[in-house]
Motif scaffolding. Sequence first.
Motif, mmCIF file in Angstrom:
data_model
loop_
_atom_site.group_PDB
_atom_site.id
_atom_site.type_symbol
_atom_site.label_atom_id
_atom_site.label_comp_id
_atom_site.label_asym_id
_atom_site.label_seq_id
_atom_site.Cartn_x
_atom_site.Cartn_y
_atom_site.Cartn_z
ATOM 1 N N LEU A 274 59.419 12.245 2.530
ATOM 2 C CA LEU A 274 59.798 13.109 3.648
ATOM 3 C C LEU A 274 60.507 14.367 3.143
ATOM 4 O O LEU A 274 61.145 14.356 2.089
ATOM 5 N N MET A 275 60.410 15.426 3.929
ATOM 6 C CA MET A 275 61.131 16.660 3.624
ATOM 7 C C MET A 275 62.482 16.619 4.342
ATOM 8 O O MET A 275 62.632 15.920 5.353
ATOM 9 N N TYR B 232 62.886 7.158 3.451
ATOM 10 C CA TYR B 232 62.815 8.617 3.386
ATOM 11 C C TYR B 232 61.897 9.113 2.267
ATOM 12 O O TYR B 232 61.755 10.322 2.072
ATOM 13 N N GLN C 67 63.999 18.502 6.425
ATOM 14 C CA GLN C 67 63.994 18.788 7.866
ATOM 15 C C GLN C 67 63.457 17.608 8.675
ATOM 16 O O GLN C 67 63.887 17.392 9.812
ATOM 17 N N GLN C 68 62.551 16.820 8.098
ATOM 18 C CA GLN C 68 62.050 15.625 8.793
ATOM 19 C C GLN C 68 63.157 14.574 8.899
ATOM 20 O O GLN C 68 63.295 13.925 9.927
ATOM 21 N N ILE C 69 63.914 14.442 7.827
ATOM 22 C CA ILE C 69 65.020 13.479 7.843
ATOM 23 C C ILE C 69 66.094 13.940 8.822
ATOM 24 O O ILE C 69 66.623 13.144 9.612
ATOM 25 N N GLN C 70 66.421 15.233 8.802
ATOM 26 C CA GLN C 70 67.440 15.776 9.700
ATOM 27 C C GLN C 70 67.046 15.596 11.165
ATOM 28 O O GLN C 70 67.917 15.386 12.012
ATOM 29 N N ALA C 71 65.737 15.662 11.470
ATOM 30 C CA ALA C 71 65.276 15.459 12.844
ATOM 31 C C ALA C 71 65.556 14.024 13.296
ATOM 32 O O ALA C 71 65.881 13.785 14.457
ATOM 33 N N LYS C 72 65.437 13.068 12.378
ATOM 34 C CA LYS C 72 65.708 11.661 12.694
ATOM 35 C C LYS C 72 67.203 11.348 12.670
ATOM 36 O O LYS C 72 67.678 10.510 13.424
ATOM 37 N N GLN D 32 59.501 17.524 -0.733
ATOM 38 C CA GLN D 32 59.438 16.105 -0.376
ATOM 39 C C GLN D 32 60.329 15.283 -1.299
ATOM 40 O O GLN D 32 60.378 15.522 -2.503
#
Length: 189
Positions: A88-89, A85, A91-96, A18
Amino acid sequence: MKVFVIRHGETEWSLSGQHTGMTEVPLTDNGRQQAERMRPVLARQTFALVLVSPLQRARETCDLVGFGAEAIIDPGLMEWNYGEYEGLMPQQIQAKRPGWLIFRDGCPGGETPRQIGARVDRVVARTRAADGDVALFAHGHVLRVLAARWIGLPPRAGQHFLLNTGTLSVLTYYHEIPAVRVWNGQVYE
């Protein structure tokens, strides 16, 4: 002159991946052990200046290493402000936001690379003005930018300096040229 750059010990959020900017997260037991392993290495040094981030995890690392009493809190060493952010991890940021890279894109509601670069430049100037060796206790992303700025690279170049928790790095000079002597050094028992 040598600048000892110490990243704080492990936290639960560093374990999970995170983004930990302004959130106060304590060291894990392992994080405290990482800091304590650095104590004998740093005890052999004499520092003209010891600076520490105001955040708990950096201050606790500094205390465990044995320099808490002489450390000066420097807000310039706070971790990157991750804004929206925070927590957030990747991968969560990359999804957005596919392709996002903090060193290029910064964080919405947080800091841009230019802003953190300016903040780090003030720390570098303060460090270079010291009359002797310096110790800096701080965080992963801000210290990666600091390494880049130390050697005259843009903040974006911080992407090239991987930095684990509980590590010791050394910045110095080669003749009169700013240089990296040791980076991401693990201290073992």
